[in-house]
Write a protein that holds these residues in place. Sequence first.
Motif, short mmCIF file in Angstrom:
data_model
loop_
_atom_site.label_atom_id
_atom_site.label_comp_id
_atom_site.label_asym_id
_atom_site.label_seq_id
_atom_site.Cartn_x
_atom_site.Cartn_y
_atom_site.Cartn_z
N MET A 23 0.19 11.08 85.13
CA MET A 23 0.46 9.68 85.41
C MET A 23 1.96 9.46 85.44
O MET A 23 2.68 9.96 84.58
N LYS A 24 2.44 8.75 86.41
CA LYS A 24 3.87 8.44 86.51
C LYS A 24 4.17 7.21 85.66
O LYS A 24 3.29 6.42 85.36
N ALA A 31 -0.15 -0.67 84.81
CA ALA A 31 -1.31 -0.90 83.95
C ALA A 31 -0.97 -1.82 82.78
O ALA A 31 -1.83 -2.57 82.30
N LEU A 32 0.28 -1.78 82.36
CA LEU A 32 0.70 -2.62 81.23
C LEU A 32 1.35 -3.93 81.68
O LEU A 32 1.73 -4.75 80.84
N ILE A 39 8.98 1.18 80.47
CA ILE A 39 8.25 2.37 80.04
C ILE A 39 9.22 3.45 79.60
O ILE A 39 9.03 4.11 78.57
N SER A 40 10.29 3.63 80.36
CA SER A 40 11.31 4.62 80.00
C SER A 40 11.91 4.29 78.64
O SER A 40 12.07 5.19 77.79
N LYS A 58 -4.94 2.14 75.46
CA LYS A 58 -5.99 1.72 76.39
C LYS A 58 -5.62 2.10 77.83
O LYS A 58 -6.45 2.61 78.58
N ALA A 59 -4.36 1.89 78.21
CA ALA A 59 -3.91 2.21 79.56
C ALA A 59 -3.97 3.71 79.82
O ALA A 59 -4.25 4.15 80.94
#
Length: 134
Positions: A23-24, A31-32, A39-40, A58-59
């Motif tokens: 997943m990237k 998703a979040l 995310i980084s 969950k994601a």
Amino acid sequence: MSTLTKPSHIGRKISRIRELKDMKQEALAQALGTNQQAISAMENSETIDDDKLKEVAKALGVTVEAIKNFSEENMINYFNTFTDHSAGTFNNHCTFNPLDKMMELVDENRKLYERLLESEKEKNAYLEKGFKEK
């Protein structure tokens, strides 16, 4: 302890789980409901609040405990002991040389091509003969 993931660095654990799931960061961000930069930043954080960790778990399709307890050694041990017998036993040893099989196919293809050419020559000769007689 793994040299790749410190036990207290939850961000690195999330990063590795995400990578293992192919997943990237952009997909996890979507998703979040956030962006790739967030995310980084999260993956560079040593700690994450519990509510955010639940959302991430969950994601990613894993449990919070899976993230907290993740280590490279655990993954290696898990995959080394994993055996799926649901479809029977598989023989992973090749009993033929794949290159030999490939060359057989090439030879068969060449023979088919030559037969096609011969058939076309015969058809053309027949047609020419028929036109000359008329």
